[in-house]
Design an enzyme around this catalytic site. Structure first.
Site, short mmCIF file in Angstrom:
data_model
loop_
_atom_site.label_atom_id
_atom_site.label_comp_id
_atom_site.label_asym_id
_atom_site.label_seq_id
_atom_site.Cartn_x
_atom_site.Cartn_y
_atom_site.Cartn_z
N GLY A 185 39.36 35.07 37.28
CA GLY A 185 40.42 35.49 36.38
C GLY A 185 41.23 36.67 36.89
O GLY A 185 40.67 37.62 37.42
N SER A 186 42.54 36.62 36.71
CA SER A 186 43.40 37.65 37.29
C SER A 186 44.79 37.57 36.68
O SER A 186 45.03 36.87 35.70
CB SER A 186 43.44 37.48 38.81
OG SER A 186 43.65 36.12 39.13
#
Length: 223
Positions: A185-186
């Site tokens: 996730g980013s």
């Protein structure tokens, strides 16, 4: 089609899945437990394959539109002070990627890379207001024929511990081409000129190399 950044992990995952399945078959006597272990190993492999997928996106480059660099959800649209490169006011559009999104980063517009820099940093959750300046990140600026210079940042999140950036200063890049990869996730920020017309809304889902994030004034009417 899978991204090259996942080749090693995919191979290891195949071996682990096969190892667990065989071990369960030969050494676990309880049928239910054996099935559960084999199913769990298969689910793990499917998740790894799903994460590193790299769907082909055909793009006819346009110079008066900024396309989304990633798949995800628009979480920020605001005017900000950009302190690293431009040192002036810019429109920021931020796109958050969950672990189930495609994590390929694509060039949002064609042009020449004039700036590319990696910054070590923290691992705050990607939606944290200070993640743009304090988290591990890369900053890339592209000089374009119509928009002038456009910036995007790949920002690590609480889980993302490796950012891959292919942009090098002097490169001629094409809209929609593979620009890198962020593992887990980013978030990606776009920093655009103030006269840009934003074409998305908060919480809207964006698709990399497909969704128009912004365009020049009146350009959509002319197309």
């Amino acid at each position: 089609m899978f991204h090259k950044e996942g080749q090693k992990i995919i191979l290891i995952s195949f071996l682990l899945t096969a190892g667990v399945a065989l071990a369960a078959h030969f050494y676990v006597e309880t049928e239910l437990l054996r099935i559960l272990l084999q199913v769990a190993a298969l689910i793990f492999l499917v998740l790894i394959l799903q994460f590193f997928r790299n769907p082909r996106r055909l793009v006819n480059p346009v110079f008066d539109q900024i396309l989304s660099p990633v798949d995800g959800k628009v979480v920020v649209i605001e005017e900000v002070e950009e302190k690293e490169y431009f040192k002036d006011r810019r429109l920021q559009v931020s796109i958050f990627m969950s672990p189930i999104n495609v994590h390929v980063t694509r060039y949002p517009i064609s042009g020449v890379v004039t700036y590319s820099k990696y910054h070590p940093g923290k691992y705050l959750v990607a939606w944290h207001p200070k993640s743009s300046e304090e988290n591990e990140r890369t900053t890339v600026v592209i000089r374009t024929p119509k928009f002038g210079e456009v910036m995007y940042r790949q920002i690590a999140g609480a889980l993302a511990r490796r950012i891959v950036n292919y942009a090098e200063e002097g490169d001629q890049v094409n809209q929609g081409e593979d620009a890198g990869f962020i593992k887990f996730g980013s978030r990606v920020d776009l920093l655009l000129p103030l006269n840009s017309q934003i074409a998305v809304q908060l919480k809207q889902k964006a698709k990399g190399a497909k969704t128009c994030i912004a365009h020049l004034p009146d350009s959509m009417d002319e197309s």
